[in-house]
Design an enzyme around this catalytic site. Structure first.
Site, PDB file in Angstrom:
ATOM      1  N   GLU A   8       0.832  -1.202   0.000  1.00  0.00           N
ATOM      2  CA  GLU A   8       0.000   0.000   0.000  1.00  0.00           C
ATOM      3  C   GLU A   8       0.868   1.255   0.000  1.00  0.00           C
ATOM      4  OE1 GLU A   8      -3.739  -0.680   1.971  1.00  0.00           O
ATOM      5  OE2 GLU A   8      -3.596   1.303   2.902  1.00  0.00           O
ATOM      6  N   ASP A  25      -0.071   5.290   0.725  1.00  0.00           N
ATOM      7  CA  ASP A  25      -1.227   6.027   1.229  1.00  0.00           C
ATOM      8  C   ASP A  25      -1.042   7.534   1.258  1.00  0.00           C
ATOM      9  OD1 ASP A  25      -2.523   3.625   1.892  1.00  0.00           O
ATOM     10  OD2 ASP A  25      -1.604   3.566   3.873  1.00  0.00           O
ATOM     11  N   GLU A  34      -3.515   9.922   3.393  1.00  0.00           N
ATOM     12  CA  GLU A  34      -4.656   9.847   4.303  1.00  0.00           C
ATOM     13  C   GLU A  34      -4.778  11.160   5.069  1.00  0.00           C
ATOM     14  OE1 GLU A  34      -4.855   5.212   5.639  1.00  0.00           O
ATOM     15  OE2 GLU A  34      -3.127   6.356   6.381  1.00  0.00           O
TER      16      GLU A  34
END
Length: 298
Positions: free
Chosen positions: A119, A121, A123
């Protein structure tokens, strides 16, 4: 004579301000190059589909609005998986009480490799009134999702209010590096130092709004409060430029440098360093509580 002295004094102040970016209005110094302009903007339906919470997703002239309430959140997923590329969107966040809520844009292969996925990210960690949003960037490889994920978080505050207007957030992912951008300003660069510390398997681009009360805001101190629902994220001006997983092996990953070469220009690096001096609020490499055997790239 006095007017000349005043004029010279003002001129000196202006010269000092222009030479010191942190004192200038308008954010960081120019990176000198704007990679998002090199990629064609896509409407939502051209690049994505609903993944979950379809009743909490609204399309409007190529943009998408998703929201979380006490029933469910919502998320979307790109039509294609990618081996590398430049991935971004213009996002506008919700103002007010948003503690416990995550609004995200990220690359992942969690559906292809459940319990063992990669992953990358972006965020936005929800917040309480009067406190700024935190933008968390993260990279991990073969995460288990059961608390054993070895995160590589770097967290930033922003030089603007992300609830007032749309701003562009993007990820460059190539076989050698990952770079995070805000309005084409590089804020973090993560290089491939070994295969074990770099995601190499194909990933999709996702967006979502969801409840992460257990950790999102001040390590879970403040939870999602559904008296303030719905919690809304707005996305538009999508960028999907890169090599698809099922595309030709000869596909070349994009560059975000004005020279067309790998990496960033010197001006881009200086701008990134300015952001990290002024707006970086957490770096996993500098956290004494972390087990540094698990993060050898530091």
């Amino acid at each position: 004579m006095a007017s000349i002295v005043v004029y010279l004094h003002l001129l000196i102040i202006l010269m000092i301000s222009s030479s010191n970016p942190s004192s200038a209005q308008g954010g960081p110094p120019s990176p000198g190059y704007y990679p998002s302009s090199r990629f064609t903007s896509l409407e939502f339906s051209q690049g994505f589909r609903n993944l979950w919470g379809p009743q909490h997703q609204r399309l409007d002239q190529g943009s998408v609005t998703i929201w979380l309430d006490q029933n469910t959140g919502s998320g979307f997923k790109s039509h294609h998986a990618y081996r590398s590329g430049f991935f971004g969107a213009d996002i506008k966040l919700q103002a007010g009480y948003t503690a416990g809520v995550i609004t995200s844009l990220y690359l992942s292969n969690n559906q292809d490799h459940p319990g063992n996925h990669d992953e990358i990210d972006i965020e936005f960690l929800g917040t309480t009134p009067g406190k700024p949003y935190t933008l968390q960037t993260n990279v991990y490889m073969r995460g288990s999702g059961d608390g054993n994920i070895i995160g590589r978080e770097m967290k930033f505050h922003l030089w603007f209010d992300p609830t007032q207007d749309f701003h562009n957030y993007a990820i460059l992912w190539t076989p050698t590096e990952i770079t995070f951008f805000v309005d084409d300003v590089p804020i973090r660069r993560y290089t491939r130092k070994s295969d074990a510390t770099f995601p190499l398997r194909p990933m999709y681009l996702y967006g979502s709004v969801w409840d992460a009360s257990s950790w999102a805001t001040e390590d879970g101190k403040y939870k999602a409060d559904y008296r303030y629902q719905p919690f809304v994220g707005r996305y538009k001006n999508f960028k999907l430029g890169g090599c698809t997983a099922d595309g030709p092996a000869s596909c070349t990953p994009p560059s975000v440098s004005p020279s067309g070469s790998r990496g960033l220009s010197q001006q881009q690096i200086l701008t990134m360093q300015w952001v990290q001096r002024n707006y970086l609020v957490y770096n996993y490499c500098n956290d004494p509580k972390r087990n540094h055997i698990q993060i050898p790239e530091c």
